[in-house]
Enzyme design. Structure first.
Site, PDB file in Angstrom:
ATOM      1  CB  CYS A   1      -4.877   3.940   6.676  1.00 19.92           C
ATOM      2  SG  CYS A   1      -3.735   4.525   7.800  1.00 19.92           S
TER       3      CYS A   1
ATOM      4  CB  CYS B   1       1.016   7.923   3.679  1.00 15.64           C
ATOM      5  SG  CYS B   1       1.137   7.492   5.374  1.00 15.64           S
TER       6      CYS B   1
ATOM      7  CB  CYS C   1      -0.398   4.477   1.788  1.00 14.09           C
ATOM      8  SG  CYS C   1      -1.100   3.079   2.053  1.00 14.09           S
TER       9      CYS C   1
ATOM     10  CB  CYS D   1       5.962  -9.219   7.103  1.00 13.96           C
ATOM     11  SG  CYS D   1       7.555  -9.523   7.214  1.00 13.96           S
TER      12      CYS D   1
ATOM     13  CB  CYS E   1       7.976  -8.898  10.536  1.00 12.01           C
ATOM     14  SG  CYS E   1       7.895  -7.123  10.373  1.00 12.01           S
TER      15      CYS E   1
ATOM     16  CB  CYS F   1      11.560  -4.101   9.993  1.00  9.37           C
ATOM     17  SG  CYS F   1      11.396  -4.295   8.095  1.00  9.37           S
TER      18      CYS F   1
ATOM     19  NE  ARG G   1      12.491  -7.832   3.730  1.00  6.66           N
ATOM     20  CZ  ARG G   1      11.931  -7.444   4.896  1.00  6.66           C
ATOM     21  NH1 ARG G   1      11.286  -6.596   5.071  1.00  6.66           N
ATOM     22  NH2 ARG G   1      12.345  -8.237   6.004  1.00  6.66           N
TER      23      ARG G   1
HETATM   24  N1  SAM Z   1       0.196   1.460   8.679  1.00 12.39           N
HETATM   25  C1  SAM Z   1       1.523   1.224   8.917  1.00 12.39           C
HETATM   26  C2  SAM Z   1       2.611   2.228   8.806  1.00 12.39           C
HETATM   27  O1  SAM Z   1       2.225   2.919   7.656  1.00 12.39           O
HETATM   28  O2  SAM Z   1       3.553   2.073   9.293  1.00 12.39           O
HETATM   29  C3  SAM Z   1       1.940  -0.100   8.142  1.00 12.39           C
HETATM   30  C4  SAM Z   1       1.633  -0.352   6.778  1.00 12.39           C
HETATM   31  S1  SAM Z   1       2.355   0.615   5.506  1.00 12.39           S
HETATM   32  C5  SAM Z   1       1.594   0.320   4.206  1.00 12.39           C
HETATM   33  C6  SAM Z   1       4.025   0.135   5.279  1.00 12.39           C
HETATM   34  C7  SAM Z   1       4.778   0.518   4.601  1.00 12.39           C
HETATM   35  O3  SAM Z   1       4.448   0.249   2.973  1.00 12.39           O
HETATM   36  C8  SAM Z   1       4.991   2.333   4.322  1.00 12.39           C
HETATM   37  O4  SAM Z   1       5.841   2.495   5.464  1.00 12.39           O
HETATM   38  C9  SAM Z   1       5.731   2.547   3.201  1.00 12.39           C
HETATM   39  O5  SAM Z   1       7.050   2.296   3.109  1.00 12.39           O
HETATM   40  C10 SAM Z   1       5.104   1.164   2.285  1.00 12.39           C
HETATM   41  N2  SAM Z   1       4.221   1.320   1.183  1.00 12.39           N
HETATM   42  C11 SAM Z   1       2.907   1.657   1.064  1.00 12.39           C
HETATM   43  N3  SAM Z   1       2.673   2.159  -0.277  1.00 12.39           N
HETATM   44  C12 SAM Z   1       3.490   1.709  -0.984  1.00 12.39           C
HETATM   45  C13 SAM Z   1       3.785   2.005  -2.341  1.00 12.39           C
HETATM   46  N4  SAM Z   1       2.666   2.363  -3.082  1.00 12.39           N
HETATM   47  N5  SAM Z   1       4.919   1.915  -3.098  1.00 12.39           N
HETATM   48  C14 SAM Z   1       5.929   1.497  -2.013  1.00 12.39           C
HETATM   49  N6  SAM Z   1       5.717   1.105  -0.755  1.00 12.39           N
HETATM   50  C15 SAM Z   1       4.622   1.497  -0.101  1.00 12.39           C
HETATM   51 FE1  SF4 Z   2      -1.929   4.149   6.630  1.00 13.23          FE
HETATM   52 FE2  SF4 Z   2      -0.837   3.686   4.352  1.00 13.23          FE
HETATM   53 FE3  SF4 Z   2       0.045   5.423   5.850  1.00 13.23          FE
HETATM   54 FE4  SF4 Z   2       0.407   2.977   6.634  1.00 13.23          FE
HETATM   55  S1  SF4 Z   2       1.299   3.645   4.978  1.00 13.23           S
HETATM   56  S2  SF4 Z   2      -0.130   4.620   7.774  1.00 13.23           S
HETATM   57  S3  SF4 Z   2      -1.419   2.056   5.938  1.00 13.23           S
HETATM   58  S4  SF4 Z   2      -1.848   5.438   4.912  1.00 13.23           S
END
Ligand code: SAM
Ligand code: SF4
Ligand code: DTB
Length: 353
Positions: A69, A73, A76, A113, A144, A204, A276
Site C-alpha cells: 500500500c 500508516c 499497518c 467485509c 462491507c 463503519c 465492534r
Molecule cells: N486501506 C484501507 C484503509 O486504510 O482505510 C482499508 C484497509 S485498512 C487495513 C483497515 C483498518 O485496519 C485500518 O483503518 C486500521 O484501523 C485497521 N488496522 C490495520 N492494521 C492494524 C493493526 N496492526 N492493528 C489493529 N488494527 C489495524
Molecule cells: Fe494502506 Fe494499511 Fe494504511 Fe489501509 S491501513 S491505507 S492498507 S497502509
C-alpha cells in the site's frame, strides 16, 4: 442520612440519554473516569435499552488485495513503506471471494467485509470490486468494503450495486494523526465519510487503541466519531496488533481496563451503534471479552483471519459464545458440524440443572 455507597444515585446511572452529536471532551473524560462498576452499569443499561444484550453481530473479513500500500500508516503490516515480510498481491479473483463468502455464511457470519490495501481504488480494479459486492449480496450476506479514499462517482457506484457498509476508520485523534500517518490527513478521512453518508451507505468507522496515544487522544477519537453529523452505524474498536517491521512494533499496549472503559464510553456516547470488538482479540482473555460484551460491544470479526493477521479460531469463538449464552445476531444457528463443542456443552448441561 446519606449513604455514600449509593452515590451516584441509581437514577443518574440509568437516566435516559438522548442521541447527541455535541460531546465535550471534559464530559467524555468524566465518563471514562467513573468508578468501573458505575461506568459498566450505565453502559450496560444503555446497551439493554437499545439491543438484545445476548446477541452479537458477526462479520467475516477477507483481504481482496494484500500488501504494497502506498500509504504509510505506522500500524499497518500492509504499508509498502515497511518490511513486514508480506508479498505484494494482485486483486483476488471473483470466484475466490464467492467461495470465502459461502464458507463465512455456512460458519454463521452475517456480514462479509472485503478489504483492499489501496490509497484509493483504481479504474481497472474498481469494476471487479463492484462485481464482488453484487456476488456476495446474492448469497444473502450483508456487504462491507474498505478501499481507501473514494471519488463521488465510486461512492455512487457502490451504492448502486447495493453495498451495505463502507469501512473507513478515523483511527486516532486529529491531534495525533500526523504522528501515525503522513500520506493523508484526518480531513481526507472525514471527506470520504461524508460522501459515504450522503450516498446513503451505512458508515463503519472506528479506530485503534495502543499506538502510543495519550488518554486525551483516545477520548478525542470518540468525540470525533460521536460528533459526526450521524453516528457511524458500526464502530470498530481495534487493539493494536503490533506487527514486527512496522514503526509501532514496540508500542506500549493499552491495559485491559482502559480498553474496557473505552468500549463502555463508546456505548454510552453512541447508544444505537454497533460497537465492534475488532483486531486484537487473540491477545484478550475470554474474561476480558466477556467484560467488553457487558460494557456494550455487540459485534466481532469472526473467522480465523483478519486481513493478514490471526483472529481467534472460529471454534474458539463458538465456545466463548456458548459459555456466555450469546447467540450470533440474525437468528442463524451456527451449524453443529463447525462447532467442536462437546466439553462446553457438557459443562452447560450440568450447570443448567
Ligand atoms: N486501506 C484501507 C484503509 O486504510 O482505510 C482499508 C484497509 S485498512 C487495513 C483497515 C483498518 O485496519 C485500518 O483503518 C486500521 O484501523 C485497521 N488496522 C490495520 N492494521 C492494524 C493493526 N496492526 N492493528 C489493529 N488494527 C489495524
Ligand atoms: Fe494502506 Fe494499511 Fe494504511 Fe489501509 S491501513 S491505507 S492498507 S497502509
Ligand atoms: C477494522 O477496523 N479492522 C479490520 C477492518 N476494519 C478492515 C482490519 C484489522 C486489520 C488487522 C491487521 C491485519 O490483519 O492486517
Amino acid at each position: 442520612m446519606t449513604n455514600l455507597h449509593l452515590k451516584p444515585q441509581i437514577h443518574d446511572l440509568t437516566k435516559y440519554e438522548p442521541i447527541r452529536n455535541d460531546w465535550k471532551i471534559n464530559e467524555i473524560s468524566q465518563l471514562f473516569h467513573m468508578p468501573l462498576n458505575d461506568l459498566l452499569f450505565k453502559a450496560h443499561t444503555i446497551h439493554r435499552e437499545n439491543f438484545n444484550p445476548n446477541e452479537v453481530q458477526t462479520s467475516t473479513l477477507m483481504s481482496i488485495k494484500t500488501g504494497a500500500c502506498p500509504e504509510d500508516c505506522a500500524y499497518c503490516p500492509q504499508s509498502g513503506h515497511y518490511n513486514t515480510g508480506l508479498s505484494k498481491e494482485q486483486l483476488v479473483a471473483l470466484d475466490e471471494v464467492v467461495k470465502a463468502a459461502k464458507t463465512a455464511k455456512d460458519t454463521g457470519a452475517t456480514r462479509f467485509c472485503m478489504g483492499a490495501a489501496w490509497k484509493s481504488p483504481s479504474g481497472k480494479d474498481f469494476p471487479v470490486v463492484l462485481e464482488m459486492v453484487k456476488a456476495v449480496k446474492d448469497l444473502e450476506l450483508e456487504t462491507c468494503v474498505t478501499l481507501g479514499k473514494l471519488s463521488k462517482e465510486q461512492t455512487q457506484a457502490l451504492k448502486d450495486v447495493g453495498l451495505d457498509y463502507y469501512n473507513h476508520n478515523l483511527d486516532t485523534s486529529r491531534e495525533y494523526y500526523q504522528q501515525i500517518i503522513t500520506t493523508r490527513t484526518f480531513d481526507d478521512r472525514l471527506d470520504t465519510l461524508e460522501m459515504v453518508r450522503d450516498a446513503g451507505i451505512n458508515v463503519c468507522s472506528g479506530g485503534i487503541l495502543g499506538m502510543g496515544e495519550t488518554e486525551k487522544d483516545r477520548l478525542s477519537l470518540l468525540q470525533s466519531l460521536a460528533n459526526l453529523p450521524e453516528h457511524p452505524q458500526s464502530v470498530p474498536i481495534n487493539q493494536l496488533i503490533a506487527v514486527k517491521g512496522t514503526p509501532l512494533e514496540n508500542a506500549k499496549a493499552i491495559t485491559s481496563f482502559e480498553f474496557i472503559r473505552m468500549i463502555a464510553v463508546a456505548r454510552i456516547m453512541m447508544p444505537k451503534s454497533y460497537v465492534r470488538l475488532s483486531a486484537g482479540r487473540e491477545n484478550m482473555s475470554d474474561e476480558m471479552q466477556a467484560m467488553c460484551f457487558f460494557a456494550g460491544a455487540n459485534s466481532i470479526f469472526y473467522g480465523d483471519k483478519l486481513l493478514t493477521t490471526d483472529n481467534p479460531e472460529t471454534d474458539k469463538d463458538i465456545q466463548l459464545f456458548s459459555a456466555l449464552g450469546i447467540t450470533p445476531e440474525g437468528g442463524k444457528k451456527i451449524p453443529e458440524q463447525t462447532a467442536k463443542l462437546a466439553p462446553t456443552k457438557k459443562l452447560f448441561k450440568n450447570a443448567a440443572l
